[in-house]
Design an enzyme around this catalytic site. Structure first.
Site, mmCIF file in Angstrom:
data_model
loop_
_atom_site.group_PDB
_atom_site.id
_atom_site.type_symbol
_atom_site.label_atom_id
_atom_site.label_comp_id
_atom_site.label_asym_id
_atom_site.label_seq_id
_atom_site.Cartn_x
_atom_site.Cartn_y
_atom_site.Cartn_z
ATOM 1 N N GLY A 187 8.876 -1.899 -7.586
ATOM 2 C CA GLY A 187 8.795 -0.536 -7.085
ATOM 3 C C GLY A 187 7.918 -0.377 -5.871
ATOM 4 O O GLY A 187 7.725 0.743 -5.397
ATOM 5 N N GLY A 188 7.398 -1.489 -5.343
ATOM 6 C CA GLY A 188 6.605 -1.397 -4.116
ATOM 7 C C GLY A 188 7.409 -0.829 -2.962
ATOM 8 O O GLY A 188 6.859 -0.206 -2.051
ATOM 9 N N GLY A 189 8.723 -1.030 -3.022
ATOM 10 C CA GLY A 189 9.612 -0.479 -2.000
ATOM 11 C C GLY A 189 10.208 0.859 -2.382
ATOM 12 O O GLY A 189 11.107 1.354 -1.699
ATOM 13 N N GLU B 109 17.011 0.025 -8.814
ATOM 14 C CA GLU B 109 16.881 -1.406 -9.102
ATOM 15 C C GLU B 109 17.002 -1.677 -10.601
ATOM 16 O O GLU B 109 17.670 -2.626 -11.022
ATOM 17 C CB GLU B 109 15.536 -1.925 -8.578
ATOM 18 N N LYS C 192 3.220 -14.068 -5.932
ATOM 19 C CA LYS C 192 3.606 -12.982 -6.842
ATOM 20 C C LYS C 192 3.449 -13.383 -8.312
ATOM 21 O O LYS C 192 3.553 -12.526 -9.194
ATOM 22 C CB LYS C 192 5.063 -12.574 -6.588
ATOM 23 N N THR D 164 11.840 -9.640 0.545
ATOM 24 C CA THR D 164 12.449 -10.886 0.070
ATOM 25 C C THR D 164 13.938 -10.689 -0.193
ATOM 26 O O THR D 164 14.764 -11.545 0.142
ATOM 27 C CB THR D 164 11.743 -11.388 -1.200
ATOM 28 N N ALA E 52 10.234 -9.076 -6.584
ATOM 29 C CA ALA E 52 9.280 -8.488 -7.531
ATOM 30 C C ALA E 52 7.917 -8.430 -6.869
ATOM 31 O O ALA E 52 7.598 -9.244 -5.996
ATOM 32 C CB ALA E 52 9.211 -9.306 -8.813
#
Length: 261
Positions: free
Chosen positions: A103-105, A111, A129, A36, A91
């Site tokens: 933190g998925g990425g 960040e 989400k 996103t 998010a």
């Protein structure tokens, strides 16, 4: 091409495009990481090209830095910028209090540093989400590689006394090797299913030796821009206690999609 976007990608795009309307000339802007946030960087680049918008961005990962260069968004370091007007980021989950899981990425450390060095944080997300309670998405925890198995065991032991539904933890992998963050750390994902007290959990996790940072963002997000597949966006401002809906015109230029073909 734009017509081929599925509803989720369209929702991400309209949220990102709407969020860039908060950016004004002269601002120093934190640039988030993830699918996103990538839309947001492209939309910001389009505003720079078409409107002459003058901004400087502080990327939260090497991936975002590379994308910013590709689309013409000037970038600098946080040390150079010192303090930011605004950070826009995605998010993995957000709750009614705008507490987040991120933190998925695997960029949660940078960040969080960038977001907390900003006057305001805007989160952009598709409607999926939004959750009533955090925890369905695994909570990322960044740990140093030295003694990571001991750190993981300490995390699991600590979770016994906390209000979570599950205590399963796993090291995030990149193929056959542990995934490495931009800061050369590991990520341990906590599959908690439900987090009863996010604030307490965030504080306790960061007291464990070996833990660098966790993916709970508490009292950091000010506004969430929620995109929907029909082009509608909802802007929720927790400080003002307001919520509004409008539509974003879905006519992205070919330049935004050039690097996706």
């Amino acid at each position: 091409m734009p017509a081929d976007l599925n509803p989720i990608d369209k929702a991400k795009f309209v949220a990102a495009k709407r969020a860039t309307e908060f950016v004004e000339t002269g601002m120093k802007v934190g640039l988030g990481t993830g699918s996103t946030a990538a839309w947001m960087v492209r939309c910001l680049g389009e505003r720079i090209r078409e409107e002459g918008l003058r901004v400087v961005g502080v990327p939260t990962s090497s991936r975002t830095a590379e994308l910013a260069r590709q689309v013409g968004v000037p970038i600098t370091t946080l040390d150079e910028a010192k303090w930011l007007d605004l950070t826009i980021d995605g998010a993995d989950e957000f709750d009614p209090n705008l507490a987040l899981i991120k933190g998925g990425g695997a960029a949660l450390l940078q960040e969080k540093i960038v977001a907390t060095a900003s006057d305001q944080m805007i989160v952009i997300a598709d409607a999926a989400k939004e959750v009533a309670q955090l925890g369905a998405f695994p909570l990322p925890v960044e740990v140093i590689p030295f003694g990571w198995q001991t750190t993981k065991a300490l995390i699991e032991e600590t979770l016994v006394s906390l209000d979570v539904l599950s205590r399963e933890c796993s090291l995030r992998m990149n193929g056959a090797k542990p995934l490495m963050t931009d800061e050369s750390n590991y990520i341990v994902d906590l599959h908690l299913k439900r987090i009863g007290n996010p604030r307490q959990l965030a504080l306790v996790l960061n007291q464990i030796p070996g833990v660098v940072e966790n993916g709970l963002f508490i009292d950091i997000c000010d506004i969430v821009v929620i995109g929907h597949g029909d082009g509608r966006v909802t802007v929720r401002d927790i400080n003002a206690g307001s919520e509004s809906d409008d539509f974003v015109e879905f006519k992205p230029s070919d330049n935004i999609f050039a690097d996706m073909e």
